[in-house]
Design an enzyme around this catalytic site. Structure first.
Site, PDB file in Angstrom:
ATOM      1  N   LEU A  72       0.857  -1.184   0.000  1.00 25.25           N
ATOM      2  CA  LEU A  72       0.000   0.000   0.000  1.00 25.25           C
ATOM      3  C   LEU A  72       0.895   1.237   0.000  1.00 25.25           C
ATOM      4  CD1 LEU A  72      -3.235   0.436   2.118  1.00 25.25           C
ATOM      5  CD2 LEU A  72      -1.903   2.338   1.307  1.00 25.25           C
ATOM      6  N   GLY A  76       0.979  11.088   0.973  1.00 26.05           N
ATOM      7  CA  GLY A  76       0.648  12.193   1.885  1.00 26.05           C
ATOM      8  C   GLY A  76       1.208  13.506   1.374  1.00 26.05           C
ATOM      9  N   SER A  77       0.833  14.593   2.061  1.00 30.13           N
ATOM     10  CA  SER A  77       1.255  15.913   1.554  1.00 30.13           C
ATOM     11  C   SER A  77       2.755  16.126   1.722  1.00 30.13           C
ATOM     12  CB  SER A  77       0.499  17.022   2.286  1.00 30.13           C
ATOM     13  OG  SER A  77       0.865  17.017   3.664  1.00 30.13           O
ATOM     14  N   GLY A  79       5.032  13.647   2.086  1.00 33.28           N
ATOM     15  CA  GLY A  79       5.861  12.531   1.636  1.00 33.28           C
ATOM     16  C   GLY A  79       5.009  11.370   1.182  1.00 33.28           C
ATOM     17  N   GLU A 195      -9.655   7.991   5.901  1.00 30.33           N
ATOM     18  CA  GLU A 195      -8.304   8.113   6.487  1.00 30.33           C
ATOM     19  C   GLU A 195      -8.389   8.046   8.014  1.00 30.33           C
ATOM     20  OE1 GLU A 195      -6.410  11.756   5.343  1.00 30.33           O
ATOM     21  OE2 GLU A 195      -4.579  11.327   6.459  1.00 30.33           O
TER      22      GLU A 195
HETATM   23  N1  LIG Z   1       8.763  17.899  13.906  1.00 27.07           N
HETATM   24  C1  LIG Z   1       8.725  16.899  13.029  1.00 27.07           C
HETATM   25  N2  LIG Z   1       7.754  16.900  12.102  1.00 27.07           N
HETATM   26  C2  LIG Z   1       7.744  15.867  11.241  1.00 27.07           C
HETATM   27  C3  LIG Z   1       8.659  14.812  11.281  1.00 27.07           C
HETATM   28  N3  LIG Z   1       8.347  13.954  10.260  1.00 27.07           N
HETATM   29  C4  LIG Z   1       7.272  14.469   9.632  1.00 27.07           C
HETATM   30  N4  LIG Z   1       6.930  15.621  10.239  1.00 27.07           N
HETATM   31  C5  LIG Z   1       5.831  16.504   9.920  1.00 27.07           C
HETATM   32  O1  LIG Z   1       4.653  15.752  10.158  1.00 27.07           O
HETATM   33  C6  LIG Z   1       3.755  15.950   9.069  1.00 27.07           C
HETATM   34  C7  LIG Z   1       3.714  14.654   8.320  1.00 27.07           C
HETATM   35  O2  LIG Z   1       2.886  13.855   9.070  1.00 27.07           O
HETATM   36  P1  LIG Z   1       1.942  12.936   8.253  1.00 27.07           P
HETATM   37  O3  LIG Z   1       0.829  12.476   9.077  1.00 27.07           O
HETATM   38  O4  LIG Z   1       2.807  11.934   7.593  1.00 27.07           O
HETATM   39  O5  LIG Z   1       1.355  13.969   7.211  1.00 27.07           O
HETATM   40  P2  LIG Z   1       1.249  13.757   5.643  1.00 27.07           P
HETATM   41  O6  LIG Z   1       0.743  12.379   5.396  1.00 27.07           O
HETATM   42  O7  LIG Z   1       2.519  14.098   4.976  1.00 27.07           O
HETATM   43  O8  LIG Z   1       0.200  14.863   5.331  1.00 27.07           O
HETATM   44  P3  LIG Z   1      -1.363  14.638   5.100  1.00 27.07           P
HETATM   45  O9  LIG Z   1      -1.519  14.530   3.613  1.00 27.07           O
HETATM   46  O10 LIG Z   1      -1.996  15.842   5.709  1.00 27.07           O
HETATM   47  O11 LIG Z   1      -1.735  13.378   5.825  1.00 27.07           O
HETATM   48  C8  LIG Z   1       4.297  17.030   8.219  1.00 27.07           C
HETATM   49  O12 LIG Z   1       3.794  18.264   8.707  1.00 27.07           O
HETATM   50  C9  LIG Z   1       5.778  16.918   8.467  1.00 27.07           C
HETATM   51  O13 LIG Z   1       6.403  18.185   8.309  1.00 27.07           O
HETATM   52  C10 LIG Z   1       9.670  14.848  12.283  1.00 27.07           C
HETATM   53  O14 LIG Z   1      10.496  13.968  12.379  1.00 27.07           O
HETATM   54  N5  LIG Z   1       9.656  15.911  13.131  1.00 27.07           N
HETATM   55 CA   LIG Z   2      -0.893  11.420   6.517  1.00 24.75          CA
END
Ligand SMILES: Nc1nc2c(ncn2[C@@H]2O[C@H](COP(=O)(O)OP(=O)(O)OP(=O)(O)O)[C@@H](O)[C@H]2O)c(=O)[nH]1
Ligand SMILES: [Ca+2]
Length: 485
Positions: A72, A76-77, A79, A195
């Site tokens: 899967l 995400g936004s 990564g 989600e």
């Molecule tokens: N402080 C910090 N922030 C992190 C780290 N890794 C990821 N983030 C932040 O956490 C968020 C990513 O969390 P996810 O839940 O994976 O968000 P996403 O899937 O990229 O975004 P969505 O599409 O909104 O779900 C982003 O705002 C990143 O900048 C970390 O090691 N430290």
């Molecule tokens: Ca996410």
């Protein structure tokens, strides 16, 4: 995770299955002693089978319960992550999930696919690399019977539909030629509600509360990059547009699930900076407005390319109109105002964030993703962390940027710059807007859960749910009821 080699040296395979590489081929014996050796080996094996059959776990994934694989991709936004699952069905036909390193692997690439809005073809490189990673974790012979799916979240939801489709079509082309089992409709953008449900499923699976009394389950509040989710069983009235029902085992759960799009950490910070810039442009004074959510001395010269999410405004445009002036309580008020925008369009008895209804939060909660990263950075106690976050954020927001950089030399600047904002935003969202008491010990922050420290990634919940319940992915069937996987 290397494909698990078989525990037994001699495999007696079900006739329908071709023998995988790990099987030893017994050659024709040349002499009497070899025949005796062969008889002894078979006798020992049968003896082991009898012993093990009373303990199915030992046989799982090797003899009568061959390993199956599923992939899967979470787009995400900030990564794109690939999750590789190995699982099996026990002798009762029930799926066995193990998210330990022998049966689970994942990898994340930045930036997210939504960063390729201007160059959709660029997304193919990222997806290809993730597919290649998955292939290193699955026996080649199993690829064509292993499904691969891609699910986009808030980052993709925020794109215009045509751009979304362009990026999805690029990923479909890559997945079609990947060697995995794939159908175009398996690369999609999922709803925020889905989600949230998936995150709720993996949390309760990890905690062992999936299948038990609904009011014994644990809710999830997640602060992602571009959206925030709240998902929990509510005994209060939930309007149908926020209510989801899932069946697990013989228990049915009615769950409140909502994703607050644009309220992720990165998108909320971007909106705050843009609103400050607007007020600077409309101000009659020197045209400079203070930004209380960024530590004093920070220079807005970061182009958004430097940020994994691509959602932060190109801050260099802010230079000259905004001045960093970190102040926790002012940032808390500014973010609360952001969360209350649109409240006058509320159509329910009360709205917690914008014009969205949320029942009173009840029971235990896990706060994940950016809530976790923020609380972890401040090294807060797991219980009562919300009340601790206020003094910690107040101190942090009041620090000089140069001092913070020297104090945390190994912390990525993108994250270091965001902790003043995310500490205040956490309080204004969870306490000021959603009403969680600051001393409520039922809410803890986490990135993993349960005795096996299972990662709280919604993708693991999606995998579980789609394995045990019929989904549109497999024409209304679940993996459990399908012969091919
Ligand atoms: N402080 C910090 N922030 C992190 C780290 N890794 C990821 N983030 C932040 O956490 C968020 C990513 O969390 P996810 O839940 O994976 O968000 P996403 O899937 O990229 O975004 P969505 O599409 O909104 O779900 C982003 O705002 C990143 O900048 C970390 O090691 N430290
Ligand atoms: Ca996410």
């Amino acid at each position: 995770m290397e494909p698990e080699m078989d525990a037994l040296k001699v495999k007696i395979l079900p006739e329908h299955q071709s023998s995988p590489s790990s099987t030893y081929t017994v050659t024709k014996p040349k002499s009497k002693s070899l025949i005796l050796l062969l008889i002894a080996t078979v006798a020992v094996t049968l003896g082991l089978l009898y012993v093990f059959s009373s303990n199915p776990v030992l046989l799982s994934g090797s003899l009568f319960c061959p390993l199956r694989y599923s992939v899967l991709i979470d787009a995400g936004s900030s990564g794109t992550r690939v999750h590789v699952f190995a699982y099996w069905f026990d002798q009762y036909g029930e799926p066995v999930f193990d998210f330990g390193e022998k049966h689970y692997a994942d990898m994340k690439l930045t930036p997210g696919l939504s960063a390729y809005a201007d160059d959709p073809e660029g997304a193919s490189v990222s997806v290809t690399n993730l597919v290649e990673f998955a292939k290193t974790r699955i026996p080649k012979i199993k690829l064509r019977t292993s499904d691969i799916r891609l699910m986009g979240t808030a980052g993709m939801r925020l794109l215009e539909a045509p751009v979304q489709e362009q990026i999805l079509d690029v990923t479909r082309r890559v997945l079609r030629s990947s060697g995995f089992m794939f159908r175009d409709e398996w690369a999609t953008v999922i709803s925020g509600s889905d989600e949230g449900i998936y995150a709720w499923v993996i949390a309760n699976h990890a905690l062992g509360s999936l299948g038990s009394d609904p009011l014994e389950t644990t809710g999830i509040v997640e602060l992602g990059g571009a959206s925030a989710q709240a998902t929990f069983v509510s005994s209060g009235h939930v309007p149908p547009e926020f209510s989801r029902t899932i069946a697990y085992g013989n228990v049915s759960y009615t769950i409140y699930s909502h994703s607050f799009l644009h309220y992720g950490k990165d998108t909320a910070l971007k909106r705050l900076l843009e609103s400050l810039q607007n007020s600077a442009e409309n101000s009659t004074g020197d045209g400079i407005v203070e930004d209380p959510c960024t530590p004093r001395g920070y220079i807005y010269d970061t182009s958004s390319q430097n940020y994994s999410s691509g959602f932060l405004a190109d801050e260099s445009k802010l230079k000259g109109s905004i001045q960093a002036a970190g102040n926790f309580s002012k940032c808390r008020s500014a973010t609360f105002a952001l969360l209350q925008e649109g409240k006058d369009n509320c159509l329910y008895e009360h709205c917690s964030i914008g014009s969205t209804f949320t029942p009173d939060l009840q029971g235990s909660f896990l706060a994940t993703s950016n809530f976790y990263y923020t609380a972890k950075f401040f090294e807060l106690e797991e219980k009562g962390w919300l009340s601790e976050l206020i003094p910690a954020g107040t101190k942090y927001c009041g620090e000089e940027w140069s001092k913070l950089k020297s104090e945390y030399p190994t912390t990525e600047e993108e994250y270091l710059r965001g902790y003043c904002f995310s500490s205040a935003y956490t309080i204004s969202m969870l306490h000021d807007s959603l009403g969680i008491a600051l001393d409520d010990e039922r809410i803890t922050y986490a990135s993993k859960a349960g005795a096996k420290h299972i990662p709280l990634d919604w993708a693991l919940g999606a995998f579980i749910l789609d394995t045990v319940t019929p989904t549109s992915y497999y024409g209304g069937k679940s993996r459990k009821h399908l012969g091919f996987v």
